[in-house]
Motif scaffolding. Structure first.
Motif, PDB file in Angstrom:
ATOM      1  N   THR A  61       4.257   8.069  -5.342  1.00  0.00           N
ATOM      2  CA  THR A  61       3.218   7.045  -5.469  1.00  0.00           C
ATOM      3  C   THR A  61       2.247   7.433  -6.580  1.00  0.00           C
ATOM      4  OG1 THR A  61       2.017   8.269  -3.772  1.00  0.00           O
ATOM      5  CG2 THR A  61       3.286   6.351  -3.044  1.00  0.00           C
ATOM      6  N   CYS A  62       1.431   6.471  -7.004  1.00  0.00           N
ATOM      7  CA  CYS A  62       0.455   6.793  -8.055  1.00  0.00           C
ATOM      8  C   CYS A  62      -0.754   7.529  -7.465  1.00  0.00           C
ATOM      9  CB  CYS A  62       0.029   5.537  -8.807  1.00  0.00           C
ATOM     10  SG  CYS A  62      -0.580   4.228  -7.747  1.00  0.00           S
ATOM     11  N   LEU A  63      -0.982   7.372  -6.155  1.00  0.00           N
ATOM     12  CA  LEU A  63      -2.109   8.039  -5.493  1.00  0.00           C
ATOM     13  C   LEU A  63      -1.600   8.779  -4.258  1.00  0.00           C
ATOM     14  CD1 LEU A  63      -5.225   8.451  -4.990  1.00  0.00           C
ATOM     15  CD2 LEU A  63      -5.189   6.271  -3.789  1.00  0.00           C
ATOM     16  N   VAL A  64      -2.047  10.026  -4.092  1.00  0.00           N
ATOM     17  CA  VAL A  64      -1.720  10.782  -2.882  1.00  0.00           C
ATOM     18  C   VAL A  64      -3.038  11.207  -2.230  1.00  0.00           C
ATOM     19  CG1 VAL A  64      -0.470  12.732  -1.894  1.00  0.00           C
ATOM     20  CG2 VAL A  64       0.418  11.630  -3.945  1.00  0.00           C
ATOM     21  N   VAL A  65      -3.156  10.909  -0.947  1.00  0.00           N
ATOM     22  CA  VAL A  65      -4.360  11.255  -0.190  1.00  0.00           C
ATOM     23  C   VAL A  65      -3.963  12.298   0.848  1.00  0.00           C
ATOM     24  CG1 VAL A  65      -6.125  10.353   1.372  1.00  0.00           C
ATOM     25  CG2 VAL A  65      -5.328   8.949  -0.536  1.00  0.00           C
ATOM     26  N   LEU A  66      -4.633  13.441   0.821  1.00  0.00           N
ATOM     27  CA  LEU A  66      -4.234  14.539   1.716  1.00  0.00           C
ATOM     28  C   LEU A  66      -5.440  15.007   2.534  1.00  0.00           C
ATOM     29  CD1 LEU A  66      -3.048  15.273  -1.465  1.00  0.00           C
ATOM     30  CD2 LEU A  66      -1.480  16.516  -0.007  1.00  0.00           C
ATOM     31  N   ASP A  67      -5.240  15.059   3.850  1.00  0.00           N
ATOM     32  CA  ASP A  67      -6.325  15.456   4.754  1.00  0.00           C
ATOM     33  C   ASP A  67      -6.154  16.939   5.110  1.00  0.00           C
ATOM     34  OD1 ASP A  67      -8.375  15.550   6.560  1.00  0.00           O
ATOM     35  OD2 ASP A  67      -7.768  13.745   7.654  1.00  0.00           O
ATOM     36  N   ILE A  84       0.852  -1.199   0.000  1.00  0.00           N
ATOM     37  CA  ILE A  84       0.000   0.000   0.000  1.00  0.00           C
ATOM     38  C   ILE A  84       0.888   1.249   0.000  1.00  0.00           C
ATOM     39  CG2 ILE A  84      -1.729   1.322   1.282  1.00  0.00           C
ATOM     40  CD1 ILE A  84      -2.826  -1.324   2.355  1.00  0.00           C
ATOM     41  N   ALA A  85       1.953   1.228   0.805  1.00  0.00           N
ATOM     42  CA  ALA A  85       2.822   2.418   0.927  1.00  0.00           C
ATOM     43  C   ALA A  85       3.593   2.707  -0.361  1.00  0.00           C
ATOM     44  CB  ALA A  85       3.787   2.240   2.096  1.00  0.00           C
ATOM     45  N   ARG A  86       3.784   1.686  -1.190  1.00  0.00           N
ATOM     46  CA  ARG A  86       4.453   1.948  -2.473  1.00  0.00           C
ATOM     47  C   ARG A  86       3.495   2.606  -3.469  1.00  0.00           C
ATOM     48  NH1 ARG A  86       7.813  -2.562  -1.280  1.00  0.00           N
ATOM     49  NH2 ARG A  86       6.304  -4.095  -1.980  1.00  0.00           N
ATOM     50  N   GLN A  87       2.177   2.500  -3.177  1.00  0.00           N
ATOM     51  CA  GLN A  87       1.197   3.036  -4.122  1.00  0.00           C
ATOM     52  C   GLN A  87       0.457   4.274  -3.622  1.00  0.00           C
ATOM     53  OE1 GLN A  87      -1.156  -0.123  -6.230  1.00  0.00           O
ATOM     54  NE2 GLN A  87      -0.248  -1.420  -4.654  1.00  0.00           N
ATOM     55  N   VAL A  88       0.387   4.417  -2.303  1.00  0.00           N
ATOM     56  CA  VAL A  88      -0.381   5.535  -1.738  1.00  0.00           C
ATOM     57  C   VAL A  88       0.446   6.298  -0.718  1.00  0.00           C
ATOM     58  CG1 VAL A  88      -2.542   6.249  -0.651  1.00  0.00           C
ATOM     59  CG2 VAL A  88      -2.446   4.069  -1.857  1.00  0.00           C
ATOM     60  N   ALA A  89       0.519   7.617  -0.894  1.00  0.00           N
ATOM     61  CA  ALA A  89       1.133   8.479   0.126  1.00  0.00           C
ATOM     62  C   ALA A  89       0.003   9.195   0.865  1.00  0.00           C
ATOM     63  CB  ALA A  89       2.057   9.495  -0.541  1.00  0.00           C
ATOM     64  N   TYR A  90       0.199   9.379   2.160  1.00  0.00           N
ATOM     65  CA  TYR A  90      -0.854   9.976   2.988  1.00  0.00           C
ATOM     66  C   TYR A  90      -0.297  11.187   3.729  1.00  0.00           C
ATOM     67  CZ  TYR A  90      -4.368  10.235   6.746  1.00  0.00           C
ATOM     68  OH  TYR A  90      -5.343  10.646   7.628  1.00  0.00           O
ATOM     69  N   VAL A  91      -1.016  12.290   3.646  1.00  0.00           N
ATOM     70  CA  VAL A  91      -0.661  13.483   4.422  1.00  0.00           C
ATOM     71  C   VAL A  91      -1.745  13.655   5.480  1.00  0.00           C
ATOM     72  CG1 VAL A  91      -0.272  15.975   4.351  1.00  0.00           C
ATOM     73  CG2 VAL A  91       0.487  14.540   2.445  1.00  0.00           C
ATOM     74  N   PRO A  92      -1.424  13.329   6.746  1.00  0.00           N
ATOM     75  CA  PRO A  92      -2.455  13.422   7.790  1.00  0.00           C
ATOM     76  C   PRO A  92      -2.736  14.874   8.168  1.00  0.00           C
ATOM     77  CG  PRO A  92      -0.356  12.778   8.753  1.00  0.00           C
ATOM     78  CD  PRO A  92      -0.129  12.881   7.266  1.00  0.00           C
ATOM     79  N   GLN A  93      -3.873  15.053   8.839  1.00  0.00           N
ATOM     80  CA  GLN A  93      -4.280  16.397   9.262  1.00  0.00           C
ATOM     81  C   GLN A  93      -3.358  16.885  10.375  1.00  0.00           C
ATOM     82  OE1 GLN A  93      -8.379  16.281  10.301  1.00  0.00           O
ATOM     83  NE2 GLN A  93      -8.665  18.464  10.107  1.00  0.00           N
ATOM     84  N   GLN A  94      -3.040  15.989  11.293  1.00  0.00           N
ATOM     85  CA  GLN A  94      -2.162  16.348  12.405  1.00  0.00           C
ATOM     86  C   GLN A  94      -1.133  15.252  12.588  1.00  0.00           C
ATOM     87  OE1 GLN A  94      -4.910  16.711  15.631  1.00  0.00           O
ATOM     88  NE2 GLN A  94      -5.212  18.892  15.276  1.00  0.00           N
TER      89      GLN A  94
END
Ligand SMILES: Nc1ncnc2c1ncn2[C@@H]1O[C@H](COP(=O)(O)OP(=O)(O)OP(=O)(O)O)[C@@H](O)[C@H]1O
Length: 240
Positions: free
Chosen positions: A133-139, A50-60
């Protein structure tokens, strides 16, 4: 989501945006529905995959240790390496490129836990960029940023999308959605209330449903502008 789309997740406080992200990333277990990443159910994927495909920017983010900013950004490379100690010159260059793109390279040698909220938010976005990554999710990626940096981040997300990265970001600013996003998904009362091109679906009826009549939508040329209703009355905009 189509590849290379910049999509905003939009909805009132507490409607479940962060929870949805956490379910998609498997930080929270979910009991209904499914999340499919590149044709594979995320429940069947290992965390590293999952970490190779999705990067996550948390709110805090509360850092547990005074890592230097350059080390935090380099951690974005971890899914591609054999542990953080496998980082080579190319990985360090990618981390530095991300810092420079966000104009925070001068922070590289500062301890991350001594930064302001906005500076930390920029570092986490740089870490996600370095992750490639191919997907970046940002909160709420711009919630702590000054106006210049808000625009910089939306422009960076726009550029990443143009180059093929798929981006899902939640935000509370309808103007940012109108100005920068290809699509918006509106969540309310546990379901999708509306979705589509912001230029088509972002109107006073939708905002009334979400905010109960406090906003107006104006248009000037091709540009939509959401304003508090009282302020809009004082403007020369064409109001819907
Ligand atoms: N740790 C938790 N335990 C129990 N309930 C929680 C927890 N975290 C969030 N919730 C609840 O889940 C619901 C959705 O919260 P969530 O943080 O996903 O909303 P959100 O849309 O991201 O909100 P915001 O825009 O304020 O950040 C809220 O009703 C919240 O009170």
């Amino acid at each position: 989501m189509p590849e290379g789309e910049l999509c905003a997740l939009f909805g009132p406080n507490g409607c479940g945006k962060t929870t949805l992200f956490k379910c998609c990333l498997r930080f929270l277990a979910f009991h209904q529905g499914s999340v499919v990443l590149n044709r594979r159910d995320v429940k069947s994927l290992r965390v590293e995959e999952i970490a190779r495909q999705v990067a996550y920017v948390p709110q805090q983010h509360r850092p547990p240790f005074p890592f230097l900013v350059k080390e935090v950004v380099l951690m974005g490379r971890t899914p591609h390496l054999n542990g953080i100690f496998g980082a080579g010159a190319m990985d360090k260059q990618k981390a530095f490129d991300a810092l420079r793109r966000l104009a925070i390279d001068h922070l590289a040698d500062r301890p991350y836990n001594q930064l302001s909220n906005g500076q930390r938010q920029l570092v986490l976005i740089a870490r996600a960029m370095a992750q490639e990554t191919c997907l970046v999710v940002l909160d709420e990626p711009t919630s702590a940023l000054d106006f210049n940096n808000q625009i910089r981040i939306w422009q960076v997300m726009r550029e990443m999308a143009e180059r093929g990265t798929t981006i899902l970001a939640c935000t509370h600013d309808p103007n940012h959605v109108a100005w920068f996003c290809d699509r918006m998904v509106v969540i309310q009362n546990g379901r999708i209330a509306a979705q589509g091109d912001p230029m088509e679906i972002l109107n006073h009826r939708l905002l009334d449903t979400i905010y109960g009549g406090s906003c107006s939508v104006g248009q000037t040329g091709e540009l939509k502008l959401v304003l508090p209703r009282e302020v809009a009355r004082r403007s020369a905009l064409d109001l819907e």
